[in-house]
Design a protein around this motif. Sequence first.
Motif, PDB file in Angstrom:
ATOM      1  N   PRO A 281      15.333   8.516 -41.268  1.00 15.07           N
ATOM      2  CA  PRO A 281      14.969   7.495 -40.269  1.00 15.07           C
ATOM      3  C   PRO A 281      14.354   8.087 -39.007  1.00 15.07           C
ATOM      4  CG  PRO A 281      17.228   7.188 -41.020  1.00 15.07           C
ATOM      5  CD  PRO A 281      16.736   8.454 -41.658  1.00 15.07           C
ATOM      6  N   GLU A 282      14.775   9.309 -38.646  1.00 15.23           N
ATOM      7  CA  GLU A 282      14.257   9.897 -37.403  1.00 15.23           C
ATOM      8  C   GLU A 282      12.898  10.557 -37.592  1.00 15.23           C
ATOM      9  OE1 GLU A 282      16.843  11.043 -39.081  1.00 15.23           O
ATOM     10  OE2 GLU A 282      16.952  13.236 -39.059  1.00 15.23           O
ATOM     11  N   ALA A 283      12.435  10.634 -38.851  1.00 10.50           N
ATOM     12  CA  ALA A 283      11.118  11.220 -39.107  1.00 10.50           C
ATOM     13  C   ALA A 283      10.002  10.184 -38.881  1.00 10.50           C
ATOM     14  CB  ALA A 283      11.046  11.753 -40.532  1.00 10.50           C
ATOM     15  N   ILE A 284      10.399   8.924 -38.784  1.00  9.08           N
ATOM     16  CA  ILE A 284       9.401   7.851 -38.716  1.00  9.08           C
ATOM     17  C   ILE A 284       9.292   7.353 -37.279  1.00  9.08           C
ATOM     18  CG2 ILE A 284       8.735   5.605 -39.662  1.00  9.08           C
ATOM     19  CD1 ILE A 284      10.822   6.085 -41.886  1.00  9.08           C
ATOM     20  N   SER A 285       8.062   7.144 -36.825  1.00 11.89           N
ATOM     21  CA  SER A 285       7.933   6.510 -35.519  1.00 11.89           C
ATOM     22  C   SER A 285       7.186   5.194 -35.660  1.00 11.89           C
ATOM     23  CB  SER A 285       7.261   7.448 -34.517  1.00 11.89           C
ATOM     24  OG  SER A 285       6.081   7.948 -35.077  1.00 11.89           O
ATOM     25  N   ILE A 286       7.346   4.383 -34.645  1.00 14.15           N
ATOM     26  CA  ILE A 286       6.763   3.046 -34.683  1.00 14.15           C
ATOM     27  C   ILE A 286       5.615   2.995 -33.691  1.00 14.15           C
ATOM     28  CG2 ILE A 286       7.217   0.624 -34.098  1.00 14.15           C
ATOM     29  CD1 ILE A 286      10.017   0.999 -35.215  1.00 14.15           C
ATOM     30  N   ALA A 287       4.454   2.541 -34.158  1.00 17.28           N
ATOM     31  CA  ALA A 287       3.279   2.457 -33.287  1.00 17.28           C
ATOM     32  C   ALA A 287       2.655   1.070 -33.417  1.00 17.28           C
ATOM     33  CB  ALA A 287       2.269   3.531 -33.707  1.00 17.28           C
ATOM     34  N   ASP A 288       1.682   0.806 -32.538  1.00 14.44           N
ATOM     35  CA  ASP A 288       0.967  -0.470 -32.657  1.00 14.44           C
ATOM     36  C   ASP A 288       0.057  -0.409 -33.872  1.00 14.44           C
ATOM     37  OD1 ASP A 288       2.158  -1.556 -30.414  1.00 14.44           O
ATOM     38  OD2 ASP A 288       0.783  -0.465 -29.086  1.00 14.44           O
ATOM     39  N   PRO A 289      -0.237  -1.569 -34.479  1.00 13.47           N
ATOM     40  CA  PRO A 289      -0.975  -1.585 -35.746  1.00 13.47           C
ATOM     41  C   PRO A 289      -2.343  -0.907 -35.678  1.00 13.47           C
ATOM     42  CG  PRO A 289      -0.088  -3.763 -35.267  1.00 13.47           C
ATOM     43  CD  PRO A 289       0.181  -2.913 -34.066  1.00 13.47           C
ATOM     44  N   ASP A 290      -2.993  -0.920 -34.526  1.00 16.45           N
ATOM     45  CA  ASP A 290      -4.354  -0.372 -34.481  1.00 16.45           C
ATOM     46  C   ASP A 290      -4.387   1.097 -34.043  1.00 16.45           C
ATOM     47  OD1 ASP A 290      -3.404  -0.896 -32.023  1.00 16.45           O
ATOM     48  OD2 ASP A 290      -5.081  -2.152 -31.346  1.00 16.45           O
ATOM     49  N   GLU A 291      -3.224   1.676 -33.849  1.00 14.44           N
ATOM     50  CA  GLU A 291      -3.182   3.067 -33.388  1.00 14.44           C
ATOM     51  C   GLU A 291      -3.667   4.026 -34.475  1.00 14.44           C
ATOM     52  OE1 GLU A 291       0.399   5.189 -31.196  1.00 14.44           O
ATOM     53  OE2 GLU A 291       0.137   3.081 -30.607  1.00 14.44           O
ATOM     54  N   PRO A 292      -4.475   5.041 -34.115  1.00 16.13           N
ATOM     55  CA  PRO A 292      -4.951   5.966 -35.136  1.00 16.13           C
ATOM     56  C   PRO A 292      -3.798   6.836 -35.650  1.00 16.13           C
ATOM     57  CG  PRO A 292      -5.663   6.683 -32.956  1.00 16.13           C
ATOM     58  CD  PRO A 292      -4.991   5.354 -32.767  1.00 16.13           C
ATOM     59  N   VAL A 293      -3.873   7.184 -36.924  1.00 15.46           N
ATOM     60  CA  VAL A 293      -2.830   8.005 -37.540  1.00 15.46           C
ATOM     61  C   VAL A 293      -3.207   9.474 -37.365  1.00 15.46           C
ATOM     62  CG1 VAL A 293      -1.648   8.535 -39.707  1.00 15.46           C
ATOM     63  CG2 VAL A 293      -2.346   6.175 -39.200  1.00 15.46           C
ATOM     64  N   PRO A 294      -2.336  10.280 -36.741  1.00 12.45           N
ATOM     65  CA  PRO A 294      -2.692  11.689 -36.520  1.00 12.45           C
ATOM     66  C   PRO A 294      -2.830  12.467 -37.832  1.00 12.45           C
ATOM     67  CG  PRO A 294      -0.642  11.089 -35.366  1.00 12.45           C
ATOM     68  CD  PRO A 294      -1.013   9.943 -36.234  1.00 12.45           C
ATOM     69  N   GLU A 295      -3.563  13.546 -37.746  1.00  7.21           N
ATOM     70  CA  GLU A 295      -3.740  14.488 -38.859  1.00  7.21           C
ATOM     71  C   GLU A 295      -2.380  14.862 -39.481  1.00  7.21           C
ATOM     72  OE1 GLU A 295      -6.854  15.979 -39.446  1.00  7.21           O
ATOM     73  OE2 GLU A 295      -6.020  17.157 -41.107  1.00  7.21           O
TER      74      GLU A 295
END
Length: 363
Positions: A281-295
């Motif tokens: 669970p701590e490996a996952i973060s929550i972002a806004d839907p349009d946020e770019p996904v990092p490399e």
Amino acid sequence: MAGISLHGVTKRFGELIAVNNVSLEIQKGEFFTLLGPSGCGKTTLLRCVAGFVDHEQGRIFFGQRRVDGIPTHKRNVGMVFQNYAVFPHLSVQDNVKYGLKARKIPVPEQVERARRTLALVRLEGLEHRLPNQLSGGQLQRVAIARALVIEPEVLLMDEPLSNLDAKLRVEMRGEIRILQQEMGITTIYVTHDQEEALSISDRIAVMDQGIVRQVGKPWEVYTKPRDSFVAGFIGTTNMLRGEAAEFREGMFIAKCGRVALGISQVNGADPGTPLHIAIRPEAISIADPDEPVPEGHWGVEGSIVRVEYLGSMVKYEVGFSEDVTLLVTSYNADPRHIRKVGERIELIYPIERAWTFREDERL
Ligand SMILES: Nc1ncnc2c1ncn2[C@@H]1O[C@H](COP(=O)(O)OP(=O)(O)O)[C@@H](O)[C@H]1O
Ligand SMILES: [Mg+2]
């Protein structure tokens, strides 16, 4: 002080194989924990080491000395049990002196060693109390003093804290660890409590159905679990069912229902092979839907199903396909940015932290 070696130790009760071909090398002075669910064979294995149970196959050594077949009282082990096993009619001091008396140590030395050991476990001043005048924590200290006073080669502890309340358990485990380090005594500790095992041990053997599934340092069994059992038993893990799908743009992809997930590896699995996918669970973060996904990360859309605010952390349950939800924990959450039920979000995780295990991997 000696290390402990187990070679292929097996113990059956009728048809049941309680301990199945267990080999372990425990170093001199090490704090080594047997961890696993109830009934997995921890107590039986510990009792083989103590000599209360005769194993039918395998060999056990303390240092160079082979101890199988040697009776318990000649193995020089200190033993602490869950239920204290303190004599109710003897004072604290007499309980601690008991093992010395049995060994025919002269009386003045008995008194002096009892005094020193009681000081070590912080029971000075309580020498003349009877066990029914002590708290649970104090009783367990008496049991520990009684095990240590004989200056054993190895210390064996079987769920010594499980009769204490939660707060005392945490306090006492810290004390046991400090005491063990001060004395440098080789210790095998048994518990079913994964947090206790992580906090107290130099190394842990994770057991399941008589088998040792993994041996490692606490951080190793937590961050590099060898199979889905270890991943599920230690810590909290989102465990998903999926199948190996493809290798695309330098990434492995698994299918989980209709959702594609980036994963760390497929262990040589061909497309279509059933997989367990585990993400902490701590490996996952929550972002806004349009946020770019990092490399090196993967993003998947979902919506918040449940929010549990716990002060230092917020627990979210996030739905990302018809009936699949993931637990996400978010630390140091800014109270102004706590997500609300129904909100559309994007889950982002580093691909290397999405572990996969083949379903047929069980040993
Ligand atoms: N004396 C016994 N006779 C028969 N079966 C036993 C005996 N002791 C333990 N077992 C069985 O062996 C298995 C392992 O038990 P145990 O070592 O007590 O597990 P744990 O300490 O991990 O809870 C269990 O299935 C238990 O029922
Ligand atoms: Mg047990």
